[in-house]
Design an enzyme around this catalytic site. Structure first.
Site, PDB file in Angstrom:
ATOM      1  N   GLU A   1     -10.311   1.831   3.191  1.00  0.00           N
ATOM      2  CA  GLU A   1     -10.544   1.366   1.823  1.00  0.00           C
ATOM      3  C   GLU A   1     -10.291  -0.152   1.753  1.00  0.00           C
ATOM      4  O   GLU A   1     -11.134  -0.896   1.281  1.00  0.00           O
ATOM      5  CB  GLU A   1      -9.576   2.108   0.898  1.00  0.00           C
ATOM      6  CG  GLU A   1      -9.701   1.724  -0.561  1.00  0.00           C
ATOM      7  CD  GLU A   1      -8.546   2.290  -1.385  1.00  0.00           C
ATOM      8  OE1 GLU A   1      -7.570   2.810  -0.794  1.00  0.00           O
ATOM      9  OE2 GLU A   1      -8.626   2.204  -2.629  1.00  0.00           O
TER      10      GLU A   1
ATOM     11  N   HIS B   1       2.260   3.053  -3.194  1.00  0.00           N
ATOM     12  CA  HIS B   1       1.392   3.773  -4.137  1.00  0.00           C
ATOM     13  C   HIS B   1       1.795   5.227  -4.269  1.00  0.00           C
ATOM     14  O   HIS B   1       1.760   5.806  -5.351  1.00  0.00           O
ATOM     15  CB  HIS B   1      -0.077   3.680  -3.713  1.00  0.00           C
ATOM     16  CG  HIS B   1      -0.769   2.509  -4.300  1.00  0.00           C
ATOM     17  ND1 HIS B   1      -0.872   2.294  -5.646  1.00  0.00           N
ATOM     18  CD2 HIS B   1      -1.404   1.452  -3.717  1.00  0.00           C
ATOM     19  CE1 HIS B   1      -1.539   1.176  -5.878  1.00  0.00           C
ATOM     20  NE2 HIS B   1      -1.862   0.633  -4.722  1.00  0.00           N
TER      21      HIS B   1
ATOM     22  N   GLN C   1       0.835  -1.202   0.000  1.00  0.00           N
ATOM     23  CA  GLN C   1       0.000   0.000   0.000  1.00  0.00           C
ATOM     24  C   GLN C   1       0.872   1.256   0.000  1.00  0.00           C
ATOM     25  O   GLN C   1       0.625   2.206  -0.745  1.00  0.00           O
ATOM     26  CB  GLN C   1      -0.925   0.005   1.227  1.00  0.00           C
ATOM     27  CG  GLN C   1      -1.908   1.148   1.243  1.00  0.00           C
ATOM     28  CD  GLN C   1      -2.790   1.127   0.015  1.00  0.00           C
ATOM     29  OE1 GLN C   1      -3.379   0.108  -0.335  1.00  0.00           O
ATOM     30  NE2 GLN C   1      -2.865   2.242  -0.695  1.00  0.00           N
TER      31      GLN C   1
END
Lengths: 429, 429
Positions: free
Chosen positions: A322, A258, A255
């Site tokens: 998310e 990103h 993650q």
């Protein structure tokens, strides 16, 4: 990562806060781009291509030749991988189609609804540091399943004016033939208002940088629908002592890479696990090409010890991540307590990458706490559900008197009369 | 009504245009109200109650006593009518609940999604010229079915400070106990940000005047979800020679009485039918208490002759009406051609009033052409669909290599590594 040990519940909301960026200047700049495209159409797009990308482009539509050429420039191995992903995404998204059920609510009163694809949709696929062809699968497949008539795609060209072959291959694979070499806020404006070359659409999907995101927000004010509001990507991992700390660290990094604004949160009931994950993080970080992004993202991120896994789930529901990974051999037992999340990864072998690419779920998900009020993209996002009702004489006789009473009580006498005139006519038959 | 005979296709888009109102001043005024409520909370609400309604209100929450009193002030007849409507709306909306289906997309890879009610929702019910208790059914029932934890309702008080008994009775009937006497843009702001007395919610539903609508639009920019953008209400009727012109006229009027800005459109392949409907309109209009509203609405509305009923449906798809009535004995055969509409009324006995109150379909629908990109309110509007995936070792072995290839092609090496590290660990087991 900042480590917080056993915070009190009244400290949670501060710990759930996302970083806030000043966007006041951004809005003005993006509004200017939008107005310019609205007024000058393709001419404005050409100007921005030159100004932002240093490219002279006159025809934005990708040609058939370019698509064929791309086909040859994607390895068979990658094609097979993309096809596997496509197959899984299709299986899951086809299952989201709703069958039309006719419900007879009162005798003679039939109601049903029908999912109808939005006629014209536009997909935006960012260029930039990574060619996100996987997002084409995530948007193009449900658009096709939904039966959208016209699906167009805008994406910024590379420095040499071409598009990444994997982008073109994937778009073609999911049946998108109208691919335009336009990026940024100007692409969003072009799809919202239409230009001579680029058709207008009714709904715009896809991720992007802050210009693209702001442009989507602004054109939504003009009646064009968008998939959802967006913020930086994020993951929250709940890990207990049955997790594998090296897996957890790898997931946090996937993650964090990103972008510098990505947020990653680790929750555990065990300080040992937190420490082991932190050690793993340090080691794995060294080997990453996007180390710099990941390091910045980690510096704004948090590891929090809480008194139980149940409390971790409570915290997660407050944060509304998310992506939520339950890194535990007993993950199943927490599923029912999850209230706010975009997509959930159950157990030690369900990494976020699986959902990002190939498990079958969609990776276009609500960020920034929007999981409290929005769903991720699905077939639902590409349809309207139109309701129908059919009353026969018996039906209007059965419910007509109730409608007359209610309309009168709302002082809407023409509403009442629409029933009265029918009931009288039936009496006189 | 303006009558247009056989317009050319290139004239359609002008004929489909909705009236546009200047809202520049409106936005500034509403933004001011919102900021004031955000800063001063209940104090601002008190100030606006005094300024706009001439009322001194300190406690906005309706008391149990008030609700009990209301119960006694609604006739048993009306109660029965409301209960019939409730029963039909429940039957249709319960059928919208999605069952969770587990899909094994590859061996060892299970995906599913679960509908979870939005935890906190706020309903706005206008006061004004008509006490719209029917809208409480249309919003409160799906909220309950969806499993929303907290459902609150704001509605402006009457001149004497009380609420209409039918409003209180209906709210109580659908299980809403937190009812606040606050209206206008300030009510929307209160629900968006929360005040000491009024809880914050994640999504706001319901119709309202231009202040309320603008406030919903503005708070959406701050991350609060809303049901949909809104414009004035509208109906489009397609009538052939098998219609009943007096029914058609009654239906046009039932829309027109909503307000001077309502739009009604009549399409037919027969000039005789158009003429007969116009004659009926003149007669029925005379008997309406809300004649003035209806007359104004009719003055901006259109009757259009087209060359066939199929062409009428085409035109309707371009117009994308909130309500579409097919006034024909052969209405069934046109159902499949309908692409853009909010709710459709099939045949001569399916009047719009039926859907407005009691057929079972929802009456909160996309206006202003938004039927092209939005659905009406349904149970879907009150849930998030959270996706889940669970991969076992076999699962990650099956799709892992594809994920590695795709992640590498997108230059996301940490994404790749999250898989690699798991595959290696399984090999070493």
């Amino acid at each position: 990562m900042k480590v917080t040990v056993l915070p009190k519940v009244n400290e949670w909301s501060a710990l759930c806060e996302r970083p806030v960026f000043d966007q006041s200047q951004l809005e003005q700049n993006v509004q200017e781009i939008i107005e310019n495209v609205r007024e000058k159409g393709d001419e404005a797009l050409c100007t921005y291509s030159l100004a932002f990308d240093g490219l002279t482009i006159e025809k934005f539509l990708v040609t058939k030749d370019e698509i064929e050429l791309a086909e040859n420039n994607v390895s068979q191995e990658l094609k097979n991988a993309i096809q596997l992903a496509k197959s899984n995404i299709e299986k899951f998204h086809v299952s989201q189609l709703e069958e039309s059920k006719v419900i007879e609510t009162s005798i003679g009163v039939k109601c049903w609804r029908k999912s109808v694809g939005i006629e014209k949709v536009g997909l935006y696929i960012p260029g930039g540091t990574a060619p996100l062809f996987s997002t084409i699968l995530m948007l193009g497949i449900p658009a096709q399943i939904a039966g959208c008539n016209e699906v167009i795609l805008c994406t910024p060209p590379q420095k040499d004016g071409s598009l990444n072959p994997a982008i073109l291959y994937t778009a073609n694979l999911v049946g998108i033939t109208k691919i335009y070499k336009v990026g940024g806020a100007q692409a969003i404006a072009a799809m919202a208002f239409g230009t001579t070359q680029i058709p207008q659409v009714y709904k715009i999907f896809g991720p992007g940088n802050q210009y693209v995101t702001k442009a989507k927000e602004l054109i939504q004010r003009e009646g064009i629908a968008i998939d959802m509001p967006a913020g930086p990507s994020e993951v929250l991992i709940v890990a207990d002592e049955t997790c594998n700390p090296s897996f957890v660290a790898a997931d946090l990094l996937s993650q964090a890479e990103h972008g510098a604004d990505s947020q990653v949160i680790l929750l555990s009931d065990s300080m040992e696990i937190i420490q082991e994950v932190m050690n793993e993080l340090d080691q794995q970080l060294e080997q990453l090409p996007r180390k710099e992004f990941a390091e910045k993202a980690l510096s704004c991120s948090r590891a929090i010890q809480l008194n139980s896994i149940e409390t971790c789930i409570d915290f997660s529901n407050n944060y509304a991540p998310e992506h939520l990974i339950i890194a535990s051999e007993n993950a199943d037992k927490y599923v029912d307590s999850i209230v706010n999340a975009g997509s959930v990864f159950i157990g030690n072998y369900s990494c976020e990458s699986a959902g990002d690419y190939a498990s079958g779920t969609n990776h276009t998900l609500p960020t920034n706490g929007y999981a409290k009020n929005y769903s991720g993209v699905s077939v639902d996002s590409f349809v309207r559900k139109i309701t129908f009702q059919s009353l026969n004489k018996n039906g209007i006789q059965n419910i007509g008197p109730a409608i007359e009473l209610m309309a009168e009580a709302e002082a809407l006498f023409a509403h009442k009369n629409a029933v009265t005139i029918r009931l009288k006519s039936i009496q006189n038959d």
